[in-house]
Design a protein around this motif. Structure first.
Motif, PDB file in Angstrom:
ATOM      1  N   GLY A 120      80.033  37.472  77.644  1.00 42.25           N
ATOM      2  CA  GLY A 120      78.833  36.941  78.263  1.00 42.25           C
ATOM      3  C   GLY A 120      78.768  35.442  78.123  1.00 42.25           C
ATOM      4  N   ASP A 121      77.672  34.856  78.607  1.00 45.81           N
ATOM      5  CA  ASP A 121      77.477  33.418  78.448  1.00 45.81           C
ATOM      6  C   ASP A 121      76.825  33.130  77.104  1.00 45.81           C
ATOM      7  N   LEU A 122      76.355  31.915  76.925  1.00 50.60           N
ATOM      8  CA  LEU A 122      75.783  31.542  75.631  1.00 50.60           C
ATOM      9  C   LEU A 122      74.537  32.352  75.286  1.00 50.60           C
ATOM     10  N   GLU A 123      73.857  32.882  76.299  1.00 49.54           N
ATOM     11  CA  GLU A 123      72.668  33.710  76.051  1.00 49.54           C
ATOM     12  C   GLU A 123      73.021  35.199  76.011  1.00 49.54           C
ATOM     13  N   GLY A 124      74.316  35.507  76.094  1.00 44.69           N
ATOM     14  CA  GLY A 124      74.744  36.891  76.056  1.00 44.69           C
ATOM     15  C   GLY A 124      74.644  37.611  77.388  1.00 44.69           C
ATOM     16  N   LYS A 125      74.343  36.880  78.464  1.00 45.75           N
ATOM     17  CA  LYS A 125      74.212  37.483  79.785  1.00 45.75           C
ATOM     18  C   LYS A 125      75.579  37.581  80.466  1.00 45.75           C
ATOM     19  N   LYS A 126      75.763  38.672  81.213  1.00 43.55           N
ATOM     20  CA  LYS A 126      77.047  38.924  81.862  1.00 43.55           C
ATOM     21  C   LYS A 126      76.897  38.899  83.373  1.00 43.55           C
ATOM     22  N   ALA A 127      77.979  38.538  84.031  1.00 44.82           N
ATOM     23  CA  ALA A 127      78.003  38.532  85.487  1.00 44.82           C
ATOM     24  C   ALA A 127      78.502  39.871  86.000  1.00 44.82           C
ATOM     25  N   TRP A 128      78.175  40.175  87.262  1.00 40.21           N
ATOM     26  CA  TRP A 128      78.466  41.483  87.858  1.00 40.21           C
ATOM     27  C   TRP A 128      79.741  41.370  88.694  1.00 40.21           C
ATOM     28  N   ALA A 129      80.905  41.357  88.020  1.00 48.36           N
ATOM     29  CA  ALA A 129      82.146  41.127  88.761  1.00 48.36           C
ATOM     30  C   ALA A 129      83.366  41.570  87.957  1.00 48.36           C
ATOM     31  N   ASP A 130      84.379  42.011  88.688  1.00 49.65           N
ATOM     32  CA  ASP A 130      85.732  42.166  88.178  1.00 49.65           C
ATOM     33  C   ASP A 130      86.622  41.202  88.956  1.00 49.65           C
ATOM     34  N   PHE A 131      87.855  41.014  88.497  1.00 50.35           N
ATOM     35  CA  PHE A 131      88.703  40.029  89.167  1.00 50.35           C
ATOM     36  C   PHE A 131      90.174  40.286  88.848  1.00 50.35           C
ATOM     37  N   LEU A 132      91.006  39.681  89.677  1.00 47.40           N
ATOM     38  CA  LEU A 132      92.447  39.630  89.452  1.00 47.40           C
ATOM     39  C   LEU A 132      92.885  38.218  89.793  1.00 47.40           C
ATOM     40  N   PHE A 133      93.658  37.587  88.919  1.00 50.53           N
ATOM     41  CA  PHE A 133      94.155  36.264  89.287  1.00 50.53           C
ATOM     42  C   PHE A 133      95.521  36.006  88.685  1.00 50.53           C
ATOM     43  N   HIS A 134      96.270  35.151  89.394  1.00 50.65           N
ATOM     44  CA  HIS A 134      97.598  34.754  88.937  1.00 50.65           C
ATOM     45  C   HIS A 134      98.031  33.521  89.720  1.00 50.65           C
ATOM     46  N   ASN A 135      98.910  32.738  89.138  1.00 50.78           N
ATOM     47  CA  ASN A 135      99.458  31.573  89.827  1.00 50.78           C
ATOM     48  C   ASN A 135     100.344  32.017  90.980  1.00 50.78           C
ATOM     49  N   VAL A 136     100.307  31.237  92.073  1.00 54.16           N
ATOM     50  CA  VAL A 136     101.189  31.502  93.213  1.00 54.16           C
ATOM     51  C   VAL A 136     102.085  30.306  93.530  1.00 54.16           C
ATOM     52  N   ALA A 137     101.861  29.158  92.892  1.00 51.67           N
ATOM     53  CA  ALA A 137     102.699  27.964  93.087  1.00 51.67           C
ATOM     54  C   ALA A 137     102.399  26.995  91.955  1.00 51.67           C
ATOM     55  N   PRO A 138     103.389  26.136  91.603  1.00 55.33           N
ATOM     56  CA  PRO A 138     104.773  26.072  92.084  1.00 55.33           C
ATOM     57  C   PRO A 138     105.591  27.204  91.457  1.00 55.33           C
ATOM     58  N   PRO A 139     106.831  27.398  91.902  1.00 56.74           N
ATOM     59  CA  PRO A 139     107.639  28.517  91.389  1.00 56.74           C
ATOM     60  C   PRO A 139     107.738  28.560  89.870  1.00 56.74           C
TER      61      PRO A 139
END
Length: 334
Positions: A120-139
């Motif tokens: 969560g954030d500093l107040e312990g609150k959470k956002a409503w989301a999941d995610f996927l991320f990764h670098n695509v450049a440079p090689p």
């Protein structure tokens, strides 16, 4: 409280009748109380990149709003559709399959699949989301081990889209640089040239039982130079301007360009990083595909020397991007 069995907001959403308290934002952040509801809100600029004067209008939008939408941007509709297909396909996989790609910063896995349930954030609150991320450049920055093997075509779709993002980024850097009175290559050079890092992310916001109380992402500016956001048709992105939160309307075929912190720093404040947030829907899943364009970790960014004068002294200190990122994530003085 969120059950310990839940590994994602997506899994949690399927079993809820009411919003857990850790997702309820403070009243001054709740969308129902803070979204502009007037009859004629100002419009975030939508710019045809092939039209006369397009670059001047982009520079004006970067200075006034920190955000604009572009059409006729040269990214083929087929590449966009394929990126969205494989992204939706990944989030349709069983939870145990998605967990194969789970990020774990404690083990040094800073790319991959994740959820706002973790922190969560500093107040312990959470956002409503999941995610996927990764670098695509440079090689040299790409680790294909964290790229999903399913659905079929995931790697090819991301690599093809990345090629279009590299071209579009160079074009945006060049023209935004020229509109500051600099050489077209000045902005790209300031951010690391050919070593600039592109990070592809997929945001997944499942239906929320009380969307008027929650946020998909809390208010923030992006640490990047700029962000190229591909939205879907479900309303959610909002920007803050003149004391109000405004919806960014969906424009079919458009890409949304966010000015990030590094361009604000390099331009000595002439272009503004946009403060934005994400709302969620009661009935619909919303997804977005941002590409964050970042300097290499060891590269230092500061105000461009030609933009620092006696009249306009430097507003920011030069800092390696990795140090800037560490300070911002940990909310330390910059």
């Amino acid at each position: 409280m969120v059950g310990t069995a839940a590994q994602s907001v997506q899994a949690l959403a399927s079993s809820l009748g009411a919003l857990p308290p850790e997702f309820v934002r403070p009243e001054h952040e709740q969308p129902r109380a803070t979204t502009f509801r007037g009859a004629a809100p100002p419009e975030i600029p939508v710019i045809n990149m092939s039209s006369p004067g397009a670059w001047r209008r982009m520079a004006e939008a970067a200075a006034e709003w920190g955000i604009f939408q572009v059409v006729c941007h040269g990214v083929p509709a087929e590449a966009v559709a394929e990126l969205q297909r494989v992204g939706r396909g990944f989030f349709a996989l069983p939870q145990e399959e998605k967990q194969r790609y789970a990020m774990d910063p404690a083990e040094g896995k800073t790319e991959g699949y994740g959820s706002t349930l973790r922190k969560g954030d500093l107040e312990g609150k959470k956002a409503w989301a999941d995610f996927l991320f990764h670098n695509v450049a440079p090689p040299a920055a790409v680790n294909h081990a964290v790229w999903p093997e399913s659905p079929e075509g995931y790697r090819e779709a991301n690599e093809a889209y990345c090629g279009h993002m590299l071209r579009l980024t160079r074009e945006l850097f060049g023209r935004l640089s020229a509109e500051l009175g600099l050489q077209e290559g000045a902005m790209a050079e300031a951010f690391g040239g050919d070593d600039v890092v592109l990070l592809q992310k997929i945001n997944f916001y499942p239906p929320c039982p009380q969307p008027e109380l929650a946020l998909g992402l809390a208010p923030h500016t992006d640490m990047s130079t700029l962000t190229v956001l591909l939205p879907d048709e479900v309303q959610g992105l909002q920007v803050f301007k003149d004391g109000c939160w405004y919806d960014v309307n969906y424009v079919p075929g458009a890409l949304i360009i966010h000015i990030g912190d590094q361009i604000e720093i390099m331009s000595n404040g002439r272009y503004k990083a946009v403060l934005h947030r994400t709302t969620v829907s009661r009935e619909k899943t919303r997804m977005s595909w941002p590409v964050f364009v970042e300097p290499p970790p060891e590269h230092a960014v500061g105000p461009h020397p030609q933009l620092v004068t006696d009249e306009f002294p430097a507003k920011y200190k030069a800092k390696k991007f990795k140090d800037y990122k560490y300070c911002k994530i940990n909310k330390l003085p910059q």
